[in-house]
Enzyme design. Structure first.
Site, PDB file in Angstrom:
ATOM      1  N   SER A 148      48.862  37.431  45.240  1.00  0.00           N
ATOM      2  CA  SER A 148      49.265  37.449  44.111  1.00  0.00           C
ATOM      3  C   SER A 148      50.350  36.513  43.540  1.00  0.00           C
ATOM      4  CB  SER A 148      49.589  38.929  43.537  1.00  0.00           C
ATOM      5  OG  SER A 148      49.971  39.179  42.549  1.00  0.00           O
ATOM      6  N   ASP A 242      39.065  42.058  39.220  1.00  0.00           N
ATOM      7  CA  ASP A 242      40.396  41.480  39.091  1.00  0.00           C
ATOM      8  C   ASP A 242      40.607  40.919  37.970  1.00  0.00           C
ATOM      9  OD1 ASP A 242      43.111  40.578  39.170  1.00  0.00           O
ATOM     10  OD2 ASP A 242      43.043  40.406  41.357  1.00  0.00           O
ATOM     11  N   HIS A 272      42.828  44.106  42.958  1.00  0.00           N
ATOM     12  CA  HIS A 272      43.932  43.611  43.056  1.00  0.00           C
ATOM     13  C   HIS A 272      44.810  44.673  43.950  1.00  0.00           C
ATOM     14  CE1 HIS A 272      46.585  40.572  42.012  1.00  0.00           C
ATOM     15  NE2 HIS A 272      47.769  41.226  41.960  1.00  0.00           N
TER      16      HIS A 272
END
Length: 304
Positions: A148, A242, A272
């Site tokens: 991320s 996502d 995610h």
């Protein structure tokens, strides 16, 4: 746009993970104060913490003035940059992930406790990542990994450190946010995905800068660099469900178009944050095995 049927895309073990996460970290958490967000995130991460493999040697120490946690193994070192929207997370949030990477690869892992926003606006986290990478790479080549926001930092550092003498054997980017166009593709298709929404992405995008970010700065948005040559071999992994999914695909495509080595994987039915599901969701376990294998392969100087 036709609504996505998440009930059919996402399997039962993944839904159980989503429900457990939402119970600990409600979807509206991004609307709370930063202090509350961090407290809730830390409690959620403790809930999913898998503990350490037996015999693991771990120590905390500063590297280039940045707090780090070092999981002892052999060379080359893996530098891990955690996710959390540049706002939450730290040495504890991804502690067991790093421990398992160390255990399964046998490599030293250096987890970086970079400075967080909004107290420390960009480029604070980027500077910390680069400083640790330079310091560790002074002892030998390294592999970069991050999820991320950490995937963003890893890629941004890889771009910035080209030509500096730092030897990067490869980078593994896990559902990274790299600066894709927020008004098309997965940002719209999966705008209301479980675990991360497009609104969440927009919130975290601005808070890193105290306002609208610069649009064409590759230290912020690696996807918007104009030069994709000279980058290390890359594995970019997206979660299908996502809003950030297309960033991994597009980033790998840019590297390949520039003559580099890059592979892209979109993990079907995953969301995610699925790293925390690697012990309970078979799809997440398979992806984590792919991640570990890529790190090991890059460490040998090969391509997955």
């Amino acid at each position: 746009m036709t609504a996505v049927d998440y009930q059919s895309l996402i399997d039962a073990p993944t839904w159980a993970f989503i429900e457990a996460t939402n119970a600990a970290y409600p979807p509206d958490t991004a609307t709370l104060t930063i202090a509350d967000q961090r407290a809730i995130y830390d409690r959620m991460c403790r809930l999913f913490h898998r503990g350490y493999p037996p015999g693991l040697a771990v120590r905390d120490e500063n590297v280039a003035g940045v707090p780090c946690r070092i999981y002892a193994g052999k060379a080359p070192a893996v530098i891990y940059l955690h996710g959390g929207g540049h706002v939450v997370g730290g040495l504890h949030s991804h502690d067991d992930v790093c421990a398992e990477i160390c255990d399964r690869t046998g490599l030293t892992v250096v987890a970086v406790d970079y400075r967080l926003s909004p107290e420390n606006l960009h480029p604070a986290a980027f500077d910390d990542a680069c400083a640790v990478i330079r310091a560790v790479a002074a002892e030998g080549p390294v592999v970069l990994a991050g999820d991320s926001a950490g995937g963003n930092l890893a890629a941004a550092a890889a771009h910035a450190l080209r030509g500096s003498g730092v030897r990067l054997l490869g980078q593994v980017l896990i559902y990274p946010g790299l600066g894709g166009e927020v008004n098309k593709g997965s940002y719209l298709t999966h705008a209301h995905a479980p675990m991360l929404s497009r609104d969440d992405v927009l919130f975290y995008k601005d808070i890193r800068h105290g306002g609208p970010p610069p649009e064409d700065d590759p230290t912020v948005y690696p996807l918007r660099d104009r030069d994709f040559t000279g980058l290390p071999p890359t594995l970019a992994i997206g979660a299908q469900c996502d809003p950030l999914a297309d960033d991994a695909r597009d980033y790998a495509a840019r590297i390949k178009a520039a003559g580099g080595q890059a592979d892209w994987v979109e993990e079907p039915g995953l969301v995610h944050g699925y790293l925390r599901a690697r012990a309970t969701v078979p799809r997440a376990a398979a992806s984590f095995a792919r991640i570990v294998n890529a790190i090991s392969t890059f460490a040998k100087g090969d391509q997955p």
